[in-house]
Design an enzyme around this catalytic site. Structure first.
Site, mmCIF file in Angstrom:
data_model
loop_
_atom_site.group_PDB
_atom_site.id
_atom_site.type_symbol
_atom_site.label_atom_id
_atom_site.label_comp_id
_atom_site.label_asym_id
_atom_site.label_seq_id
_atom_site.Cartn_x
_atom_site.Cartn_y
_atom_site.Cartn_z
ATOM 1 N N ASN A 21 0.877 -1.210 0.220
ATOM 2 C CA ASN A 21 0.009 -0.034 0.128
ATOM 3 C C ASN A 21 0.849 1.272 -0.219
ATOM 4 O OD1 ASN A 21 -2.303 1.651 0.228
ATOM 5 N ND2 ASN A 21 -3.150 0.513 2.154
ATOM 6 N N THR A 27 9.896 2.148 -0.345
ATOM 7 C CA THR A 27 11.317 2.634 -0.296
ATOM 8 C C THR A 27 12.525 2.291 0.521
ATOM 9 O OG1 THR A 27 9.786 4.379 -1.665
ATOM 10 C CG2 THR A 27 12.190 5.038 -0.846
ATOM 11 N N GLU A 96 10.342 -1.498 -7.466
ATOM 12 C CA GLU A 96 9.235 -0.846 -6.749
ATOM 13 C C GLU A 96 8.052 -0.942 -7.386
ATOM 14 O OE1 GLU A 96 9.534 3.186 -5.445
ATOM 15 O OE2 GLU A 96 8.112 2.599 -3.719
HETATM 16 N N1 LIG Z 1 8.617 -0.025 9.509
HETATM 17 C C1 LIG Z 1 8.429 1.148 9.242
HETATM 18 N N2 LIG Z 1 8.049 1.770 10.622
HETATM 19 C C2 LIG Z 1 7.944 3.131 10.610
HETATM 20 N N3 LIG Z 1 7.917 4.068 9.889
HETATM 21 C C3 LIG Z 1 8.222 3.523 8.582
HETATM 22 C C4 LIG Z 1 8.547 2.128 8.417
HETATM 23 N N4 LIG Z 1 8.641 2.008 7.002
HETATM 24 C C5 LIG Z 1 8.616 3.050 6.471
HETATM 25 N N5 LIG Z 1 8.281 4.253 7.305
HETATM 26 C C6 LIG Z 1 7.828 5.524 7.070
HETATM 27 O O1 LIG Z 1 6.538 5.510 6.528
HETATM 28 C C7 LIG Z 1 6.781 6.580 5.379
HETATM 29 C C8 LIG Z 1 6.670 5.866 4.089
HETATM 30 O O2 LIG Z 1 7.596 4.917 3.887
HETATM 31 P P1 LIG Z 1 8.051 4.723 2.428
HETATM 32 O O3 LIG Z 1 8.446 5.829 1.501
HETATM 33 O O4 LIG Z 1 9.248 3.752 2.452
HETATM 34 O O5 LIG Z 1 6.841 4.024 1.973
HETATM 35 P P2 LIG Z 1 6.606 3.444 0.449
HETATM 36 O O6 LIG Z 1 5.471 2.473 0.472
HETATM 37 O O7 LIG Z 1 7.662 3.835 -0.380
HETATM 38 O O8 LIG Z 1 5.403 4.774 0.220
HETATM 39 P P3 LIG Z 1 4.873 5.193 -1.368
HETATM 40 O O9 LIG Z 1 3.928 3.905 -1.768
HETATM 41 O O10 LIG Z 1 3.975 6.106 -1.195
HETATM 42 O O11 LIG Z 1 5.980 5.722 -2.185
HETATM 43 C C9 LIG Z 1 8.196 7.145 5.661
HETATM 44 O O12 LIG Z 1 8.165 8.551 6.023
HETATM 45 C C10 LIG Z 1 9.039 6.328 6.303
HETATM 46 O O13 LIG Z 1 10.027 6.852 6.975
#
Ligand SMILES: Nc1ncnc2c1ncn2[C@@H]1O[C@H](COP(=O)(O)OP(=O)(O)OP(=O)(O)O)[C@@H](O)[C@H]1O
Ligand SMILES: Nc1nc(=O)c2ncn([C@H]3C[C@H](O)[C@@H](CO)O3)c2[nH]1
Length: 228
Positions: A21, A27, A96
């Site tokens: 999601n 990332t 990704e």
């Molecule tokens: N395991 C975790 N615990 C707490 N915070 C997290 C964790 N993983 C990611 N985050 C935080 O949640 C936010 C979203 O993380 P990330 O950008 O990696 O998600 P994403 O799935 O790539 O999002 P998108 O699909 O919107 O690009 C960031 O601020 C990140 O620092």
């Protein structure tokens, strides 16, 4: 990496797609795997979606989905296809998301919420069908970063991406349900590869153990050996 598979030796990339999601931590997961030899990471081309000849299509889609969904999804599909067909120098290609989640999660949600009418979905599906039949979209493993919608929403709000200001909890819950039906319950669309589920609700401070499980599965995977 446990074995030396130099670029000239392997026939094709061992392709892993990382699904989850919005805000599930894709990332963050990719940044962790960037450190290992033999892995090329291909992030979602969000910057392209934010600047297509000067147009921020991501912002347009979120601000007026009925008007801009088809335009946005067409460009997303093109940019994801470009990544699927890119041969990386490293044997393992970590992507990704994928052209599959574009259709099975996002376009499906737009169809159900009537942001995309049937005619637009049909045109999109014709492109998707032709692409699958004429391009090499093979993948070897799907890593599903499984979160609750509540945690995904909380992280999305905290991350505060400008274009996502209007993203509601209900939307995150819908996208969650699409991922669950596709990758967990497997009642929505066919999974193009085996699915490895990661508990991505775990906090950043302890999730690396969960990531390590994944590393073993990726580097010792039979399919990975087959490409050598
Ligand atoms: N395991 C975790 N615990 C707490 N915070 C997290 C964790 N993983 C990611 N985050 C935080 O949640 C936010 C979203 O993380 P990330 O950008 O990696 O998600 P994403 O799935 O790539 O999002 P998108 O699909 O919107 O690009 C960031 O601020 C990140 O620092
Ligand atoms: N509508 C829609 N269709 C897609 O195929 C798609 N892929 C990603 N995204 C949105 C989620 C994040 O806001 C942001 C970064 O993932 O882009 C999408 N949105």
């Amino acid at each position: 990496m446990s074995k030396d598979v130099s670029p000239r030796k392997f026939k094709r990339n061992f392709t892993v797609i990382v699904e989850g999601n919005i805000g599930s931590g894709k990332t963050t997961f990719l940044n962790y795997f960037q450190q290992f030899n033999g892995v090329s990471v291909l992030a979602e081309p969000v910057d392209k979606w934010r600047n297509c000849s000067g147009h921020n299509l991501l912002e347009k889609m979120y601000s007026d989905p009925k008007k801009w969904s088809f335009t946005f999804q067409s460009y997303v599909q093109l940019t994801m296809l470009q990544l699927h067909t890119l041969k990386t120098a490293d044997p393992i290609k970590l992507m990704e998301r994928s052209i599959y989640s574009v259709r099975n999660c996002f376009v499906e949600q737009m169809a159900r919420s009537k942001c995309l009418d049937e005619c637009s979905v049909s045109v999109f599906d014709e492109w998707f069908k032709w692409t699958k039949e004429n391009c090499d979209l093979s993948i070897d493993l799907i890593v599903y970063l499984r979160t609750s919608p509540e945690i995904a929403y909380e992280r999305t709000v905290k991350r505060n991406r400008p274009e996502e200001q209007t993203v509601s909890f209900n939307y995150i819950r819908d996208i969650h349900n699409m991922h669950e039906d596709w990758l967990y319950h497997k009642t929505l669309f066919k999974c193009p590869a085996p699915v490895l589920i990661i508990d991505a609700n775990l906090d950043k401070s302890i999730i690396q153990e969960e990531y390590l499980k994944c590393k073993t599965q990726i580097f010792t995977n039979r399919a990975f050996k087959a490409i050598a």
